[in-house]
Motif scaffolding. Sequence first.
Motif, PDB file in Angstrom:
ATOM      1  N   LEU A 244       2.801  15.271 -11.394  1.00 25.89           N
ATOM      2  CA  LEU A 244       3.275  15.583 -12.768  1.00 25.89           C
ATOM      3  C   LEU A 244       1.939  15.888 -13.460  1.00 25.89           C
ATOM      4  CD1 LEU A 244       4.978  15.291 -15.268  1.00 25.89           C
ATOM      5  CD2 LEU A 244       4.150  12.954 -15.383  1.00 25.89           C
ATOM      6  N   CYS A 245       0.660  15.630 -13.350  1.00 21.78           N
ATOM      7  CA  CYS A 245      -0.400  16.042 -13.859  1.00 21.78           C
ATOM      8  C   CYS A 245      -0.641  17.274 -13.557  1.00 21.78           C
ATOM      9  CB  CYS A 245      -1.561  15.181 -13.685  1.00 21.78           C
ATOM     10  SG  CYS A 245      -1.393  13.449 -14.380  1.00 21.78           S
ATOM     11  N   SER A 246      -0.517  17.857 -12.349  1.00 19.57           N
ATOM     12  CA  SER A 246      -0.836  19.176 -11.641  1.00 19.57           C
ATOM     13  C   SER A 246       0.115  20.039 -12.402  1.00 19.57           C
ATOM     14  CB  SER A 246      -0.649  18.865 -10.270  1.00 19.57           C
ATOM     15  OG  SER A 246      -1.446  18.191  -9.353  1.00 19.57           O
ATOM     16  N   SER A 247       1.324  19.909 -12.687  1.00 22.87           N
ATOM     17  CA  SER A 247       2.510  20.704 -13.128  1.00 22.87           C
ATOM     18  C   SER A 247       1.910  21.137 -14.616  1.00 22.87           C
ATOM     19  CB  SER A 247       3.721  20.285 -12.915  1.00 22.87           C
ATOM     20  OG  SER A 247       4.025  19.001 -13.870  1.00 22.87           O
ATOM     21  N   ILE A 248       1.333  20.191 -15.423  1.00 24.66           N
ATOM     22  CA  ILE A 248       1.115  20.397 -16.678  1.00 24.66           C
ATOM     23  C   ILE A 248      -0.105  21.241 -16.907  1.00 24.66           C
ATOM     24  CG2 ILE A 248       0.158  19.165 -18.688  1.00 24.66           C
ATOM     25  CD1 ILE A 248       1.968  16.685 -17.934  1.00 24.66           C
TER      26      ILE A 248
ATOM     27  N   PHE B 164       8.442   5.963 -10.953  1.00 24.20           N
ATOM     28  CA  PHE B 164       7.658   6.794 -11.829  1.00 24.20           C
ATOM     29  C   PHE B 164       6.799   5.919 -12.857  1.00 24.20           C
ATOM     30  CE2 PHE B 164       6.544   8.574 -15.795  1.00 24.20           C
ATOM     31  CZ  PHE B 164       5.853  10.002 -15.336  1.00 24.20           C
ATOM     32  N   THR B 165       5.599   6.079 -12.995  1.00 25.03           N
ATOM     33  CA  THR B 165       4.752   5.298 -13.792  1.00 25.03           C
ATOM     34  C   THR B 165       3.548   6.248 -14.717  1.00 25.03           C
ATOM     35  OG1 THR B 165       3.424   3.355 -13.949  1.00 25.03           O
ATOM     36  CG2 THR B 165       3.368   4.491 -11.973  1.00 25.03           C
ATOM     37  N   ILE B 166       3.239   5.843 -15.610  1.00 28.29           N
ATOM     38  CA  ILE B 166       2.240   6.724 -16.117  1.00 28.29           C
ATOM     39  C   ILE B 166       0.952   5.866 -16.017  1.00 28.29           C
ATOM     40  CG2 ILE B 166       3.604   8.068 -17.914  1.00 28.29           C
ATOM     41  CD1 ILE B 166       2.886   5.969 -20.070  1.00 28.29           C
ATOM     42  N   ARG B 167       1.000   4.657 -15.361  1.00 35.10           N
ATOM     43  CA  ARG B 167      -0.193   3.721 -15.072  1.00 35.10           C
ATOM     44  C   ARG B 167      -0.159   3.456 -13.572  1.00 35.10           C
ATOM     45  NH1 ARG B 167      -0.607  -1.110 -19.250  1.00 35.10           N
ATOM     46  NH2 ARG B 167      -2.683  -1.222 -18.200  1.00 35.10           N
ATOM     47  N   PRO B 168      -0.657   4.274 -12.798  1.00 41.21           N
ATOM     48  CA  PRO B 168      -0.469   4.297 -11.372  1.00 41.21           C
ATOM     49  C   PRO B 168      -1.829   3.558 -10.885  1.00 41.21           C
ATOM     50  CG  PRO B 168      -1.324   6.466 -11.711  1.00 41.21           C
ATOM     51  CD  PRO B 168      -0.902   5.838 -12.947  1.00 41.21           C
ATOM     52  N   ASP B 169      -1.658   3.025  -9.809  1.00 43.62           N
ATOM     53  CA  ASP B 169      -2.873   2.317  -9.417  1.00 43.62           C
ATOM     54  C   ASP B 169      -3.868   3.317  -8.898  1.00 43.62           C
ATOM     55  OD1 ASP B 169      -4.289   0.098  -7.444  1.00 43.62           O
ATOM     56  OD2 ASP B 169      -3.651   1.476  -6.103  1.00 43.62           O
ATOM     57  N   MET B 170      -4.978   3.049  -9.565  1.00 45.09           N
ATOM     58  CA  MET B 170      -6.148   4.041  -9.640  1.00 45.09           C
ATOM     59  C   MET B 170      -6.788   4.129  -8.090  1.00 45.09           C
ATOM     60  SD  MET B 170      -5.672   5.535 -12.316  1.00 45.09           S
ATOM     61  CE  MET B 170      -6.728   6.927 -12.197  1.00 45.09           C
TER      62      MET B 170
ATOM     63  N   GLU C  68       0.947  -0.998  -0.044  1.00 48.20           N
ATOM     64  CA  GLU C  68      -0.140   0.086  -0.137  1.00 48.20           C
ATOM     65  C   GLU C  68       0.705   1.229   0.108  1.00 48.20           C
ATOM     66  OE1 GLU C  68      -3.459   1.930   2.805  1.00 48.20           O
ATOM     67  OE2 GLU C  68      -2.686   0.006   3.453  1.00 48.20           O
ATOM     68  N   VAL C  69       2.147   1.255   0.648  1.00 44.38           N
ATOM     69  CA  VAL C  69       2.639   2.504   0.665  1.00 44.38           C
ATOM     70  C   VAL C  69       3.515   2.640  -0.676  1.00 44.38           C
ATOM     71  CG1 VAL C  69       5.001   3.293   1.640  1.00 44.38           C
ATOM     72  CG2 VAL C  69       3.536   2.122   3.261  1.00 44.38           C
ATOM     73  N   ARG C  70       4.017   1.662  -1.389  1.00 44.77           N
ATOM     74  CA  ARG C  70       4.601   1.734  -2.756  1.00 44.77           C
ATOM     75  C   ARG C  70       3.408   2.314  -3.723  1.00 44.77           C
ATOM     76  NH1 ARG C  70       9.170   0.325  -5.703  1.00 44.77           N
ATOM     77  NH2 ARG C  70       8.633   1.504  -8.031  1.00 44.77           N
ATOM     78  N   ARG C  71       2.437   1.703  -3.539  1.00 45.54           N
ATOM     79  CA  ARG C  71       1.220   2.250  -4.602  1.00 45.54           C
ATOM     80  C   ARG C  71       1.012   3.731  -4.409  1.00 45.54           C
ATOM     81  NH1 ARG C  71      -0.530  -3.049  -3.193  1.00 45.54           N
ATOM     82  NH2 ARG C  71      -2.003  -2.343  -1.676  1.00 45.54           N
ATOM     83  N   ALA C  72       0.881   4.031  -2.961  1.00 46.28           N
ATOM     84  CA  ALA C  72       0.424   5.486  -2.765  1.00 46.28           C
ATOM     85  C   ALA C  72       1.586   6.369  -3.237  1.00 46.28           C
ATOM     86  CB  ALA C  72       0.189   5.643  -1.312  1.00 46.28           C
ATOM     87  N   ALA C  73       2.832   5.890  -3.002  1.00 51.24           N
ATOM     88  CA  ALA C  73       3.818   6.820  -3.313  1.00 51.24           C
ATOM     89  C   ALA C  73       3.962   7.076  -4.692  1.00 51.24           C
ATOM     90  CB  ALA C  73       5.016   6.216  -2.895  1.00 51.24           C
ATOM     91  N   ASP C  74       3.790   6.026  -5.565  1.00 51.98           N
ATOM     92  CA  ASP C  74       3.688   6.325  -7.119  1.00 51.98           C
ATOM     93  C   ASP C  74       2.628   6.943  -7.777  1.00 51.98           C
ATOM     94  OD1 ASP C  74       6.253   4.374  -7.035  1.00 51.98           O
ATOM     95  OD2 ASP C  74       5.208   2.757  -7.734  1.00 51.98           O
TER      96      ASP C  74
END
Length: 462
Positions: free
Chosen positions: A105-109, A233-239, A92-98
């Motif tokens: 990234l989405c916010s900065s764009i 970093f991933t462009i397919r995070p755990d939704m 759960e920690v790793r999924r939340a971090a990613d």
Amino acid sequence: MDSAMGKENSMGTQKMSKLLLLTGIPLMLSLFINSLYNFVDSMFISRVSEEALTALSLAAPVQMLVSALGLGNAVGLNAVISRALGRKGAGEVRRAADASIFIALCSSIWIAIMGLLIVKPYFSWQAGGNEVIEEYGVAYLTVCMLFSFGQMGQWVFDRFVIASGRSGLFLFTLSAASITNLILDPVFIFGWFGLPEMGTLGAAAATVIGQTVGMAAGIFINRRWNREIPFGFTIRPDMQSVKTILKVGIPSTLVQVLTSFVGIMLNSILLAFSATAVAVYGICTRIYGICSVGVHGVNNGLIPVVAYNYGAYKTERISSAVKWAMVYGALFYLVFFAALELFPASVLQIFEVSEHMLEIGAPALRILGLSWFLAIPGLVVAAGLQGLSMGMGSMAITMVRQAILPLAFALSLKGFGNQNLIWVSFILAELAGIPLAFYLWKRGTSQIASPTVYKVQEVCNS
């Protein structure tokens, strides 16, 4: 990683009065350094011209909109990861971090796109036809929004070390950003070492470079010393992780968005008195950033402490943490409070203010200083509710005391023609917000009396 998860974190065992100091003091130092961003920008820009200082004051509400996205991500991330650490949930920690890195990234764009679209129309409206203010403001705010990726990333990597209880590491990440900004500010603003004099554009350049350095330092420090929270970093995070972070963080984002709109409206109200009143309000908000480092440092340390003990079902430690946060928040502010009430003119002279600005600013600083003291209970309770993942309660407190009531009182008192009554609006708002905060905290804590209630809440939230 498994061994790290199997060992009890100090947030669940250490004496609370000591724990909050150990987590809070490094954060206070970090926040003090971070608050120097805007404080030093304003201090140097005040030496350029009053129009330049007014431009930064007008830019502040939009910058608050920008930081709202990073804040929401950070608040959600902080609560979710700390709770996962309390449960020993490595995956759960790793999924939340990613997921949090993806959100940043989405916010900065999105911020960069909005910067291209709204900055010029905004200053055409807010500058009141003053082309000099408009030019200064557009140059400053455009750069800050186009290159916000450093700020968004820094929010995430700072919160990694806060969530794991390693607040001392946060000092280094934020120091890297702020020291870079401090060094570059006069170089770019005044054109030292053969560089052209850039004014507000230079202040913006120093800010975004500092934020990018802070993000890089955060990545390095977390990789090297914070192995408890792995990330990538991933462009397919755990939704599901994305949704959980946003569910906790969006209320804080909405509050800050609303607060920024209130700031815009207050600037409009003050502009009806004079542009100088707007500049004074901007200076006061910078001073508040310095004076409030104690309570905000304690609160930033409080959130993961509450979240960890919430995840570990240690309800008695939650109440103890909030009580100590109240005490420390008040104690750390008292020195600043005395200075603001006794020597407001000396504080304002840091910005080389004119006699007219001093005449407006001295009573403003005294009145606002009292309102900042009255804000402490609401700030602490709102932070405690964030740690319990009760974002709606936290949002309600903050919206009432920082947005709805200040604007309502200011609009009501504007007709008297006395700008000091606009500052009094903040005192009235805080006085009304205190009983609401205690009511929502009592109601919130009544729902976490046993592990059974925790589990029912988890089922309802899933």
